[in-house]
Design an enzyme around this catalytic site. Structure first.
Site, PDB file in Angstrom:
ATOM      1  N   ASP A 299      54.672 -88.346 -25.443  1.00 13.61           N
ATOM      2  CA  ASP A 299      53.940 -89.558 -25.095  1.00 13.61           C
ATOM      3  C   ASP A 299      53.131 -89.375 -23.817  1.00 13.61           C
ATOM      4  O   ASP A 299      51.937 -89.716 -23.754  1.00 13.61           O
ATOM      5  CB  ASP A 299      54.944 -90.708 -24.922  1.00 13.61           C
ATOM      6  CG  ASP A 299      54.417 -92.024 -25.466  1.00 13.61           C
ATOM      7  OD1 ASP A 299      53.411 -92.001 -26.193  1.00 13.61           O
ATOM      8  OD2 ASP A 299      55.017 -93.082 -25.180  1.00 13.61           O
TER       9      ASP A 299
ATOM     10  N   ASP B 218      57.717 -97.011 -29.984  1.00 10.60           N
ATOM     11  CA  ASP B 218      58.357 -97.590 -28.811  1.00 10.60           C
ATOM     12  C   ASP B 218      59.500 -98.522 -29.192  1.00 10.60           C
ATOM     13  O   ASP B 218      60.264 -98.952 -28.323  1.00 10.60           O
ATOM     14  CB  ASP B 218      57.321 -98.352 -27.974  1.00 10.60           C
ATOM     15  CG  ASP B 218      56.201 -97.439 -27.489  1.00 10.60           C
ATOM     16  OD1 ASP B 218      56.485 -96.280 -27.211  1.00 10.60           O
ATOM     17  OD2 ASP B 218      55.041 -97.896 -27.419  1.00 10.60           O
TER      18      ASP B 218
END
Length: 482
Positions: A333, A393
Site C-alpha cells: 500500500d 482496507d
C-alpha cells in the site's frame, strides 16, 4: 504551475431559475476568485465551441461584447485566446476541453495586459449545461474553501467497523460449529461437506501479495480493457456473496421451508428466489453503475456482502500468517501510494490513478465503498464527489479480527481478542481520517490500521501469556466439548 479547482455557477432563464454547478480549473497566479456567491456578478454565456479562437476573424463582430465566452481548446495558447477575447470585449473566457482537465500553465511574460478571467471546463459540462438550463445561461465563478472534515466519513467509518465486526463474528460462529462437529462423530461428515473455507499458509500469503502487485501494474497499463474484467468478476462474486450472507439469515427462519426435488437433489424454494434476487441486484448495478444518484447504495450493499463473505471464508491459520499478510500488504500500500509518484512519468501515484481511472477513464473499479460527500466544495465537483474506502482496507484487517474471534472460540477466552482487535480497527480508522483531514491528500489506510490491530493483538496475547499459542495457532481438539 498552478492547478486550482473552482466552481462555475450557472443559472437558467426559467421561472424559478434552475441552477447547477460545474467544475473549473484556473490559475490562482492569474486570477483570484471569491469564496462565496455573495454579491456575485453574472455574465451571459456565449457558446462558441465551434471555434478555437486563435484569430479574431473566427467570430462575428460584437458577439462577445460583455459576455462570458466558451471556446474549444487547441492550436494556440490560453493567453493568446484570452488576449483576443479581451480585445473583443468579453468579460470571461472559458476554454472547453474534451480530454482530462489539467493545470492552466503558460508564460505570462508579454501578456501582462491580459486581465480577463480564464478557466478550463469540460466540454461535456457545456453540453450538459445547454440540456439542463437551456440556451440562455448566466454564469459566474467562485472557489469555496475546502472543508476541514466531510461527514460522509462518519458513514464510511460505521460501514467499515460494522463489516469487520460482523465478518469476524460470523467466522467465529463457523468455527464453533466446526468444533462441535469434530467433537460429535455423527455431525463430522455433514459439517465437512458444508465447509467452504480456504486456509492461507505463509507461502500462499506471499503468492497472494505478488498477484496483487502484478494485477495493479497490469491495471495501470491496460486499464481500459481490464476494468471490464474486474466489473464482471465483481458482479459474479458479489452476487454469490450476497446469496451466502442472506442464506445464512434465512436459514435461521423456521418458516417457508417447502422443498422441490430435481435429479435426486432437494432444494428450498425460498433459496431459488433468493438466488434470482441476488443475481438481479448484481445485474441492475452493472447496468446502472454510472448513475451517481443511487447506484452507490447498491454497490455498497454488494461490497459489504463481498467483504463479509471473504472474511468468513478465508481463514488465517495463525498469528504468524496474519503478520506476514498484513505486513506485506502494508508495504504494498505504501509503495504504490507514496513511492510510485517518483517512478511514473506524470508523477502520479499508481494506486490513486487506478482508483480514479487512469487518463480520465469514465469507468471506475468497483472495489471501494462509496458515500457521496456531504460538504460542498470544488473538490467534490472536480475530483472526488464520493468519499472512498477500498475493500482491502476492510478485508485485510478483517482477516486478523476473524482469526482473533476463532482463537477466542478455540480457547474460550470470552471474546477478549475479538473485541480488542475490533476496537483497535476503529481507532485506526479514526487515525486515518485525522491524518487525511490534516494532510488534505489520499492516505493508504493500512499504514494506520495494520499497526493498530497487530500491536493490540500482540499486547493482549502477551498480557494473557498466550503469545506462543496465539502465534502458532490452536489445532482442533477431538475431545472438545461445548
Amino acid at each position: 504551475v498552478a492547478a486550482d479547482e473552482g466552481i462555475l455557477h450557472a443559472s437558467g432563464s426559467g421561472v424559478p431559475p434552475v441552477t447547477k454547478d460545474y467544475c473549473i480549473i484556473y490559475n490562482s497566479n492569474w486570477l483570484s476568485l471569491p469564496k462565496t456567491l455573495d454579491n456575485a456578478t453574472f455574465s451571459t454565456l456565449e457558446n462558441l465551441t465551434s471555434t478555437v479562437l486563435c484569430s479574431s476573424a473566427e467570430v462575428p463582430s460584437g458577439s462577445m461584447e460583455d459576455k462570458a465566452v466558451v471556446v474549444m481548446r487547441g492550436n494556440c495558447t490560453f493567453l493568446e485566446k484570452a488576449r483576443i477575447a479581451q480585445s473583443l470585449g468579453a468579460k470571461m473566457l472559458l476554454i472547453a476541453s474534451k480530454s482530462r482537465l489539467s493545470a492552466i500553465s503558460d508564460n505570462k511574460t508579454g501578456f501582462e495586459d491580459v486581465t480577463l478571467p480564464i478557466a478550463l471546463i469540460r466540454y461535456n459540462d457545456i453540453v450538459d449545461m445547454q440540456l439542463v438550463l437551456g440556451n440562455e445561461v448566466n454564469v459566474t465563478l467562485y472557489s469555496p474553501p475546502l472543508p476541514e472534515f466531510d461527514y460522509s466519513m462518519v458513514v464510511i467509518f460505521l460501514i467499515a467497523v460494522f463489516t469487520v465486526a460482523l465478518g469476524g463474528y460470523w467466522s467465529g460462529v463457523a468455527e464453533l460449529e466446526t468444533l462441535k462437529a469434530v467433537a460429535s462423530p455423527g455431525e463430522r461428515e455433514t459439517r465437512w461437506k458444508k465447509e467452504e473455507n480456504v486456509t492461507f499458509t505463509p507461502v500462499t500469503v506471499i503468492l497472494f501479495v505478488v498477484i496483487c502487485c502484478v494485477m495493479l501494474v497490469l491495471l495501470y497499463f491496460f486499464y481500459k480493457w481490464l476494468v471490464y474484467v474486474i466489473i464482471s468478476v465483481f458482479c459474479l462474486a458479489s452476487a454469490m456473496s450476497l446469496y451466502n450472507c442472506l442464506a445464512a439469515l434465512i436459514g435461521e427462519i423456521p418458516f417457508g421451508q417447502c422443498r422441490i426435488t430435481c435429479s435426486n437433489k432437494t432444494i428450498e424454494v425460498r433459496l431459488i428466489f433468493l438466488a434470482i434476487f441476488c443475481t438481479a441486484a448484481a445485474v441492475v448495478w452493472a447496468v446502472f453503475r454510472n448513475e451517481d444518484r443511487w447506484a452507490w447504495i447498491l454497490q455498497d450493499i454488494l461490497g459489504v456482502a463481498f467483504c463479509l463473505n471473504f472474511i468468513k471464508t478465508l481463514k488465517m491459520p495463525n498469528f504468524k500468517s496474519c503478520v506476514i499478510l498484513l505486513g506485506l500488504l502494508l508495504l504494498y500500500d505504501v509503495f504504490f501510494v507514496f513511492i510510485t509518484p517518483f517512478i511514473t512519468k506524470n508523477g502520479a501515484s499508481i494506486m490513486v490513478e487506478v482508483a480514479a481511472g487512469p487518463f480520465g477513464n469514465s469507468e471506475k473499479l468497483p472495489v471501494v465503498i462509496r458515500v457521496p460527500r456531504l460538504e460542498h466544495s470544488a473538490s467534490t465537483l472536480c475530483d472526488l464527489p464520493f468519499s472512498l474506502l477500498g475493500f482491502g482496507d476492510i478485508i485485510v484487517p478483517g482477516l486478523l479480527v476473524a482469526y482473533c474471534r476463532r482463537f477466542d472460540v478455540q480457547t474460550r477466552s470470552s471474546s477478549v481478542y475479538y473485541v480488542s482487535c475490533t476496537i483497535a480497527y476503529a481507532v485506526g480508522m479514526v487515525l486515518t481520517f485525522i491524518v487525511l483531514a490534516l494532510m488534505k491528500m489520499g492516505q493508504p489506510a493500512l499504514l494506520y490500521l495494520v499497526p493498530c490491530t497487530l500491536i493490540t493483538s500482540s499486547l493482549i496475547a502477551w498480557r494473557r501469556r498466550e503469545m506462543k499459542k496465539f502465534w502458532k495457532g490452536s489445532s482442533y481438539q477431538v475431545g472438545w466439548r461445548p
